[in-house]
Design a protein around this motif. Structure first.
Motif, PDB file in Angstrom:
ATOM      1  N   ASP A 102       0.877  -1.190   0.000  1.00 23.69           N
ATOM      2  CA  ASP A 102       0.000   0.000   0.000  1.00 23.69           C
ATOM      3  C   ASP A 102       0.904   1.226   0.000  1.00 23.69           C
ATOM      4  O   ASP A 102       1.920   1.255   0.688  1.00 23.69           O
ATOM      5  CB  ASP A 102      -0.889  -0.005   1.253  1.00 23.69           C
ATOM      6  CG  ASP A 102      -2.038   0.995   1.146  1.00 23.69           C
ATOM      7  OD1 ASP A 102      -3.178   0.605   1.415  1.00 23.69           O
ATOM      8  OD2 ASP A 102      -1.781   2.179   0.784  1.00 23.69           O
ATOM      9  N   ASP A 103       0.546   2.228  -0.783  1.00 24.75           N
ATOM     10  CA  ASP A 103       1.419   3.399  -0.863  1.00 24.75           C
ATOM     11  C   ASP A 103       1.265   4.316   0.348  1.00 24.75           C
ATOM     12  O   ASP A 103       2.045   5.225   0.539  1.00 24.75           O
ATOM     13  CB  ASP A 103       1.160   4.200  -2.150  1.00 24.75           C
ATOM     14  CG  ASP A 103      -0.263   4.711  -2.229  1.00 24.75           C
ATOM     15  OD1 ASP A 103      -1.193   3.928  -1.958  1.00 24.75           O
ATOM     16  OD2 ASP A 103      -0.446   5.898  -2.550  1.00 24.75           O
ATOM     17  N   ASP A 104       0.237   4.081   1.161  1.00 19.37           N
ATOM     18  CA  ASP A 104       0.047   4.933   2.324  1.00 19.37           C
ATOM     19  C   ASP A 104       0.734   4.325   3.539  1.00 19.37           C
ATOM     20  O   ASP A 104       0.385   3.235   4.002  1.00 19.37           O
ATOM     21  CB  ASP A 104      -1.448   5.125   2.593  1.00 19.37           C
ATOM     22  CG  ASP A 104      -1.692   6.217   3.619  1.00 19.37           C
ATOM     23  OD1 ASP A 104      -2.010   7.348   3.200  1.00 19.37           O
ATOM     24  OD2 ASP A 104      -1.544   5.948   4.822  1.00 19.37           O
TER      25      ASP A 104
ATOM     26  N   VAL B 142      -1.432   3.394   6.607  1.00 16.90           N
ATOM     27  CA  VAL B 142      -2.262   2.214   6.362  1.00 16.90           C
ATOM     28  C   VAL B 142      -1.402   0.947   6.479  1.00 16.90           C
ATOM     29  O   VAL B 142      -1.780  -0.030   7.127  1.00 16.90           O
ATOM     30  CB  VAL B 142      -2.945   2.299   4.981  1.00 16.90           C
ATOM     31  CG1 VAL B 142      -3.637   0.989   4.638  1.00 16.90           C
ATOM     32  CG2 VAL B 142      -3.938   3.459   4.952  1.00 16.90           C
TER      33      VAL B 142
END
Lengths: 525, 203
Positions: free
Chosen positions: B12-14, B17
């Motif tokens: 996930d790029d976040d 998260v």
């Protein structure tokens, strides 16, 4: 060569067709001529007493021949002119020279007429002054005509002053750029020269709560005024005053023309106020509409980004939900040590603040507000919307790159409006890449300082490019190449930029896509 | 061969998260590794490792869908649970059609995610087990002589010993001997078991 009057036919001098100079000088001839020609003829001795007058002279003087010869002729001169005329007569007789004078004669009946007297000295054989021969001509009509002419000239002068005054007001109105204060201040100083005694004339114009005075203004007993009506309501007055007493005119010391002028000025000013208030109201409405449209466009731009924004807020919310659920599990499993939980809570807080920031920025951007200009850092402004713009870019699989020149001087701008322009251009760039496979999928925002006095912001995309004829319509309201949006973005952006004293334009990139550029002047030098 | 401890790979790029997911998985005792991009994951991808993939549909650079395709091309059997924001549901549906186990909308209930992950790990374990079994069968087949292989293929095709003997030009007795050896080498207790093994391999 003296003609011999006795040679002429005394009863019918004209019958022999000779010219006057050859009629001779005999008394009968003179008598005849003096009665024929409407000229009073007189002879005096050296002391100035009449020794001979003709009938016409008596007629002009209103005297009988005997009375004329008894009295000094000077007694016929109007008392107001007598001293002057006697002075002139003495000057002439003392030097034995020609005498000329215009004056009024007053007959014993009281009748006054203007006469022109022309007398020549007469000498005896030894060259001594014997007396004068004079001709007196009634010039009352001529005088009246002259006076009428003078009066006309004066009236004309007054009209010219009046017209000059009104024309001056027109020029002031034209040059004042809509400032009522300037118009009234300049007009009030224009008034005194148009009155009969400019040096002692002062003026004041009142309008509602404002007052405009000439530097010398003070209250005086000699004044006239006219009411300024604006849309039929009394809104102020034009007042003229004399600082010193002057002879009675038509209205106190003032002339009828001056009454007309003060009325005309008041009326003109009333119209000027009406017009300028009208223009101001129109401009205010236009500004209000522009403001609302600007806001509407901004809100609409943000609206188009709704899913990006939702995505952006969703991330911290997801993290928060996941952290807290993890925490509960740990606590339930009694597997949590305090520092661990503390750490997770700190991260939860951070994420909540991050979500709050996004909402805050968003509200800041869509808030309805008065336009405020302040010194701002263009790079800072762009950084503030970077998050939102990147989120939108990411959602469209586009990368947003910033190339901001460091240490740029501040610009004087409405920061939010400038952000609106940048955001609009970035969004356009992202949309332009929607249906293209061009690589890299990038929107580049650059700031640079342009020769001295302005900042240039450019937004570069390598999207689908603009249609051929875009130049003509691109900045027109409601023109759009997209399926969404109102088509107001660029039109509003351009008007924002030009209100900031800059310009907005675009270039087609050689390698495809479009670059939009706009400039904003630096705050101050 | 002892199956290795499975790992949940999170892409996930976040960062937050990723981090929170790692916490959640560790809280239930699952091993988790996080990656900020699909490329990062591919660089350290080891087909031997057991586990499953928790993957964000939309990421800068290579998207979740593209990674799914790449793994498919590599012959990976790693089950994928997609995470998606509301706007990306159509993409997630595509992912499921392309073989993903399921997708969850962010934010999600922890139990929902953990259930999906358990399911994914189970599937991965099953697949790996099948793979092991397959390898085992392949090894057994490899131990057959060419003649035994010929006999087995015909037996599995359902041919009678008499037919096989005629086709191979040997006696029926010889076929019977080969057949008994095949059953032994293949460790097949019955004919139906043998057929099952070979057919599954052929599929």
């Amino acid at each position: 060569m003296k003609p011999d009057p006795r040679r002429g036919d005394t009863t019918s001098p004209m019958a022999n067709g000779r010219r006057g100079s050859e009629l001779g000088t005999g008394e009968p001839v003179k008598e005849f001529l003096s009665q024929l020609v409407p000229i009073g003829i007189m002879r005096t001795d050296a002391s100035g007493h009449c020794t001979h007058v003709n009938e016409h002279w008596c007629h002009l003087a209103g005297l009988s021949t005997d009375e004329a010869l008894e009295e000094a002729w000077s007694q016929t001169v109007h008392p107001d002119d007598r001293d002057r005329v006697l002075g002139e007569w003495e000057t002439a007789t003392s030097r034995a020279v020609e005498f000329r004078s215009d004056c009024r004669w007053q007959a014993p009946s009281g009748k006054v007429r203007w006469v022109a007297t022309h007398a020549l000295p007469v000498f005896d054989g030894d060259g001594r002054l014997e007396g004068y021969v004079g001709a007196v001509q009634d010039v009352t009509d001529q005088r009246r005509a002259e006076e009428e002419l003078r009066r006309l000239a004066h009236d004309l002068g007054e009209r010219v002053k009046e017209l000059n005054c009104l024309f001056g007001i027109s020029r002031i109105v034209e040059d004042a750029g809509g400032s009522l204060d300037r118009i009234f201040m300049q007009t009030v100083n224009l008034l005194p020269p148009s009155w009969e005694y400019p040096d002692i004339t002062c003026a004041r114009i009142t309008l509602n709560d404002s007052e405009f005075r000439t530097p010398n203004f003070r209250d005086t007993p000699w004044k006239q005024s006219a009411t300024i009506l604006v849309h039929g309501e009394q809104a102020g007055a034009v007042e003229i005053g004399y600082l010193e007493e002057r002879p009675e005119g038509d209205e106190g010391p003032f002339l009828a023309e001056e009454r007309a002028l003060v009325e005309a000025v008041a009326e003109r000013l009333g119209h000027v106020v009406e017009r300028i208030l009208g223009e101001q109201r129109l401009k205010e409405r236009e500004d209000e509409l522009r403001k609302r449209l600007t806001h509407l466009t901004r809100v609409s731009t943000v609206g188009e980004m709704a899913s990006s924004i939702a995505h952006e807020i969703n991330q911290p919310l997801t993290a928060i939900a996941t952290y807290t659920q993890a925490c509960r599990r740990m606590l339930n499993a009694r597997a949590a040590d305090e520092t661990h939980v503390q750490e997770i809570l700190a991260r939860v807080t951070e994420e909540a603040l991050r979500a709050g920031q996004i909402v805050h920025r968003l509200r800041h951007l869509v808030r309805k507000r008065e336009s405020v200009r302040a010194e701002c850092d263009i790079n800072q402004l762009i950084h503030e919307i970077e998050h939102l713009a990147s989120a939108d870019a990411r959602l469209h699989d586009v990368e947003l790159r910033l190339q901001l020149e460091r240490d740029l001087p501040p610009i004087l701008a409405d920061g939010i409006q400038i952000q609106q322009v940048v955001l609009n251009l970035i969004r356009n760039g992202i949309d332009a890449m929607e249906e293209t496979d061009a690589e890299p999928r990038q929107v580049r925002v650059r700031t640079t300082r342009r020769k001295g006095k302005e900042i240039e912001v450019s937004v570069h995309d390598n999207g689908c490019g603009l249609p051929e004829n875009a130049e003509e319509e691109l900045f027109e309201p409601f023109f759009t190449t997209k399926t969404t949006g109102m088509g107001l973005g660029l039109s509003i952006s351009r008007s924002i930029v030009s209100l900031h004293g800059g310009s907005l334009w675009f270039e087609r990139n050689a390698e495809g896509g479009t670059t939009f550029r706009f400039t904003v002047p630096l705050a101050a030098d | 061969m002892e199956p290795s401890q499975p790992t949940v790979f999170i892409v996930d790029d976040d960062a937050a998260v990723r981090d929170s997911l790692k916490f959640l998985l560790r809280s239930v005792g699952l091993g988790a590794e996080t990656f900020a991009s699909a490329d990062d994951f591919l660089r350290s991808y080891d087909p031997q490792r057991a586990g499953c993939l928790v993957l964000d549909v939309r990421m800068p650079g290579m998207s979740g869908l593209e990674l799914q395709q790449r793994l498919w091309d590599l012959g990976s059997s790693l089950p994928i649970v997609f995470l998606t924001a509301h706007a990306d549901v159509p993409m997630a549906v595509e992912a499921v059609k392309a073989g993903a186990l399921d997708f969850l909308q962010k934010p999600f209930r922890d139990q929902d995610l953990l259930d999906r992950i358990q399911e994914a790990l189970q599937r991965n374990a099953d697949v790996r087990e099948q793979l092991e079994a397959r390898k085992d069968v392949e090894a057994r087949i490899a131990s057959l002589t060419p003649r035994e292989r010929q006999v087995m293929d015909r037996v599995v095709d359902g041919k009678a010993n008499k037919v096989i003997a005629r086709e191979l030009g040997v006696s029926q007795r010889t076929v019977e001997i080969h057949r008994a050896r095949v059953m032994k080498k293949m460790r097949a207790r019955s004919l139906s078991r043998l057929v099952q093994m070979v057919v599954r391999l052929r599929a």
